[in-house]
Design a protein around this motif. Structure first.
Motif, mmCIF file in Angstrom:
data_model
loop_
_atom_site.group_PDB
_atom_site.id
_atom_site.type_symbol
_atom_site.label_atom_id
_atom_site.label_comp_id
_atom_site.label_asym_id
_atom_site.label_seq_id
_atom_site.Cartn_x
_atom_site.Cartn_y
_atom_site.Cartn_z
ATOM 1 N N GLY A 12 0.830 -1.203 0.000
ATOM 2 C CA GLY A 12 0.000 0.000 0.000
ATOM 3 C C GLY A 12 0.857 1.243 0.000
ATOM 4 N N LEU A 13 0.523 2.200 -0.862
ATOM 5 C CA LEU A 13 1.283 3.445 -0.959
ATOM 6 C C LEU A 13 0.358 4.626 -0.682
ATOM 7 N N ASP A 14 0.625 5.318 0.417
ATOM 8 C CA ASP A 14 -0.036 6.601 0.673
ATOM 9 C C ASP A 14 0.811 7.654 -0.028
ATOM 10 N N VAL A 15 0.418 8.033 -1.243
ATOM 11 C CA VAL A 15 1.311 8.818 -2.093
ATOM 12 C C VAL A 15 1.315 10.285 -1.686
ATOM 13 N N GLY A 16 2.440 10.929 -1.928
ATOM 14 C CA GLY A 16 2.605 12.349 -1.659
ATOM 15 C C GLY A 16 3.460 12.982 -2.726
ATOM 16 N N LYS A 17 3.585 14.290 -2.676
ATOM 17 C CA LYS A 17 4.341 15.000 -3.703
ATOM 18 C C LYS A 17 5.836 14.705 -3.608
ATOM 19 N N ALA A 18 6.406 14.830 -2.426
ATOM 20 C CA ALA A 18 7.845 14.619 -2.251
ATOM 21 C C ALA A 18 8.169 13.171 -1.924
ATOM 22 N N SER A 19 7.296 12.514 -1.166
ATOM 23 C CA SER A 19 7.567 11.137 -0.763
ATOM 24 C C SER A 19 6.257 10.409 -0.509
ATOM 25 N N HIS A 20 6.322 9.081 -0.524
ATOM 26 C CA HIS A 20 5.193 8.220 -0.198
ATOM 27 C C HIS A 20 5.500 7.478 1.098
ATOM 28 N N TRP A 21 4.435 6.988 1.738
ATOM 29 C CA TRP A 21 4.652 6.042 2.825
ATOM 30 C C TRP A 21 4.236 4.670 2.310
ATOM 31 N N ARG A 36 9.020 5.465 4.829
ATOM 32 C CA ARG A 36 8.880 6.521 3.836
ATOM 33 C C ARG A 36 9.797 6.259 2.656
ATOM 34 N N VAL A 37 9.317 6.551 1.453
ATOM 35 C CA VAL A 37 10.101 6.365 0.238
ATOM 36 C C VAL A 37 9.963 7.614 -0.613
ATOM 37 N N ALA A 38 11.079 8.114 -1.107
ATOM 38 C CA ALA A 38 11.065 9.337 -1.916
ATOM 39 C C ALA A 38 10.334 9.094 -3.229
ATOM 40 N N ASN A 39 9.669 10.130 -3.730
ATOM 41 C CA ASN A 39 8.924 10.034 -4.993
ATOM 42 C C ASN A 39 9.906 10.204 -6.160
ATOM 43 N N ALA A 41 12.170 7.641 -9.133
ATOM 44 C CA ALA A 41 12.090 6.330 -9.781
ATOM 45 C C ALA A 41 12.948 5.288 -9.070
ATOM 46 N N ALA A 42 14.201 5.629 -8.739
ATOM 47 C CA ALA A 42 15.099 4.655 -8.115
ATOM 48 C C ALA A 42 14.580 4.209 -6.757
ATOM 49 N N ASP A 43 14.052 5.132 -5.962
ATOM 50 C CA ASP A 43 13.552 4.792 -4.626
ATOM 51 C C ASP A 43 12.288 3.943 -4.713
ATOM 52 N N VAL A 44 11.398 4.276 -5.648
ATOM 53 C CA VAL A 44 10.182 3.484 -5.818
ATOM 54 C C VAL A 44 10.537 2.076 -6.290
ATOM 55 N N ASP A 45 11.491 1.974 -7.227
ATOM 56 C CA ASP A 45 11.923 0.658 -7.697
ATOM 57 C C ASP A 45 12.493 -0.172 -6.549
ATOM 58 N N ASN A 64 -1.131 12.406 -11.374
ATOM 59 C CA ASN A 64 -0.377 13.486 -10.735
ATOM 60 C C ASN A 64 0.699 12.921 -9.807
ATOM 61 N N ILE A 65 0.524 13.081 -8.497
ATOM 62 C CA ILE A 65 1.562 12.654 -7.559
ATOM 63 C C ILE A 65 1.712 11.140 -7.507
ATOM 64 N N GLY A 66 0.711 10.395 -7.954
ATOM 65 C CA GLY A 66 0.802 8.937 -7.938
ATOM 66 C C GLY A 66 1.208 8.335 -9.266
ATOM 67 N N ALA A 67 1.387 9.167 -10.298
ATOM 68 C CA ALA A 67 1.653 8.652 -11.644
ATOM 69 C C ALA A 67 2.970 7.884 -11.719
ATOM 70 N N LEU A 68 4.018 8.384 -11.062
ATOM 71 C CA LEU A 68 5.318 7.721 -11.127
ATOM 72 C C LEU A 68 5.254 6.345 -10.462
#
Length: 392
Positions: A12-21, A36-39, A41-45, A64-68
């Motif tokens: 589950g990702l609670d998405v945000g502009k700068a980072s997700h949880w 917490r994970v930065a928004n 590509a490398a961090d999400v991967d 928007n903020i969840g597209a990546l």
């Protein structure tokens, strides 16, 4: 990032502009990763790799903020689902306690998959053309809304200056706006003089001598009324008129871009064959509706806000009332476009007459026709083919 050494069944990702949880749970419902994970590509991967291949990724924002996050999950081969905000709030409120944190939200999002899978929405992969049409339609809505707000603000400024002047100025008239954009308000026009005023109006095009004289008369009368004018009136008139002219030029460009994108779209061309469906309604349907997400026309009708809302509780009498929710843009287009069907001899025109014969009011009959026509629209969007009027 807190990890407990087991791959996750759901992330589950609670998405945000700068980072997700991110919160991962295994098949038994145990939290196996949280943090917490930065928004980026490398961090999400990296967090997708920790969750494990095949983990269902659930997000609360699909664009928007969840597209990546959605794009990287698809690239990694993970299935993706979307939890609407209203469902997330209801699930969070059902939990013990009143706290609202990113960690709690992420866990609620993750637990929705095994606990209440029916509230999740599948996320079909969007074709590049569909994405372009959606973005252009969104920008056109923004442009239209901004233009309306600018016109209303200009009317407010002119009304405070002089009600007669506000009645004489038409914000939808290009040369009216050109005069205000270049010269300013009543005091500025009076200072510039009738010769410059006439030259600007003539250069803007579309101004007849009589129309130019009427507007000059209203401006001159307002300037000589003896009311002390605020210095900001002229500056505001110039700014707002320039905004309106710019937005007036932007809207046709956006419509042309949309027409170019839709020109070869089979669904769009087939929708244009449905009685009462014009380019604007067809474009809105193509841009806003991914028909693969609607297994029946009833689901689509509920999304568009044209399905009646049933009400029943205990032994109370079951009743139906107009639905208040739904996609307001599609709802208005689908209902008010049915006005063109009144008095026609096709199946929808005849159905309108049947509704009126049952003592339904005009608006209620239009909604009923819109609901009936949506069945045809849903079928055409599922299997694109031109509309054919059934034999009476």
């Amino acid at each position: 990032m807190e990890e407990r050494g087991t791959t996750a069944a759901v992330l589950g990702l609670d998405v945000g502009k700068a980072s997700h949880w991110a919160c991962g749970i295994d098949s038994s419902g145990r939290v196996v990763l949280s943090g917490r994970v930065a928004n980026r590509a490398a961090d999400v991967d990296a967090v997708l790799a920790r969750a494990g291949s095949g983990a269902l990724v659930v997000v609360d924002q699909k664009r928007n903020i969840g597209a990546l996050a959605v794009a990287r999950a698809r690239a990694a081969g993970n299935p993706v689902a979307y939890l609407p905000g209203s469902a997330e709030k209801a699930l969070r409120d059902a939990e013990a306690g009143v706290a609202k944190t990113d960690r709690i939200d992420a866990e609620v999002i993750a637990r929705a998959a095994p606990g209440t899978p029916h509230v999740l929405r599948p996320l079909a992969e969007e074709a590049p053309r569909a994405a372009s049409v959606r973005l252009l339609a969104s920008q056109l809505d923004f442009c239209t809304g901004s233009r309306t707000r600018a016109k209303n603000r200009l009317r407010a400024v002119l009304l405070e200056a002089d009600p007669a002047l506000e009645a004489a100025v038409d914000p939808s008239c290009a040369w009216h706006m050109a005069v205000l954009a270049e010269i300013g308000g009543p005091a500025d026009c009076a200072e510039a003089g009738i010769r410059r005023f006439g030259a600007v109006a003539e250069r803007a095009g579309g101004a007849s001598r009589a129309a130019s004289s009427r507007l000059w008369g209203a401006l001159a009368a307002s300037a000589s009324a003896g009311r002390p004018s605020a210095p900001a009136e002229g500056a505001l008139a110039r700014m707002l008129a320039r905004d309106i002219l710019a937005l007036d030029g932007e809207a046709p460009e956006l419509r042309a871009l949309m027409a170019a994108e839709l020109e070869s779209d089979e669904t769009y061309r087939c929708l244009l064959t449905v009685p009462g469906v014009g380019p604007k309604t067809a474009a809105a349907l193509v841009a806003a509706v991914d028909v693969s997400l609607f297994p029946s026309h009833d689901k689509l009708a509920s999304y568009c806000g044209v399905a009646p809302a049933d009400s029943q509780s205990g032994t109370s009498v079951r009743s139906a009332r107009p639905q208040r929710g739904g996609n307001k843009t599609l709802k208005n287009l689908l209902i008010f476009s049915c006005n063109s069907l009144v008095g026609t001899g096709n199946r929808f025109g005849r159905y309108y007459e049947e509704c009126r014969a049952r003592n339904m009011r005009h608006n209620a009959a239009l909604k009923a026709v819109a609901r009936k026509r949506l069945k045809v629209i849903w079928a055409i969007m599922r299997n694109p083919r031109p509309y054919e009027e059934p034999v009476a």
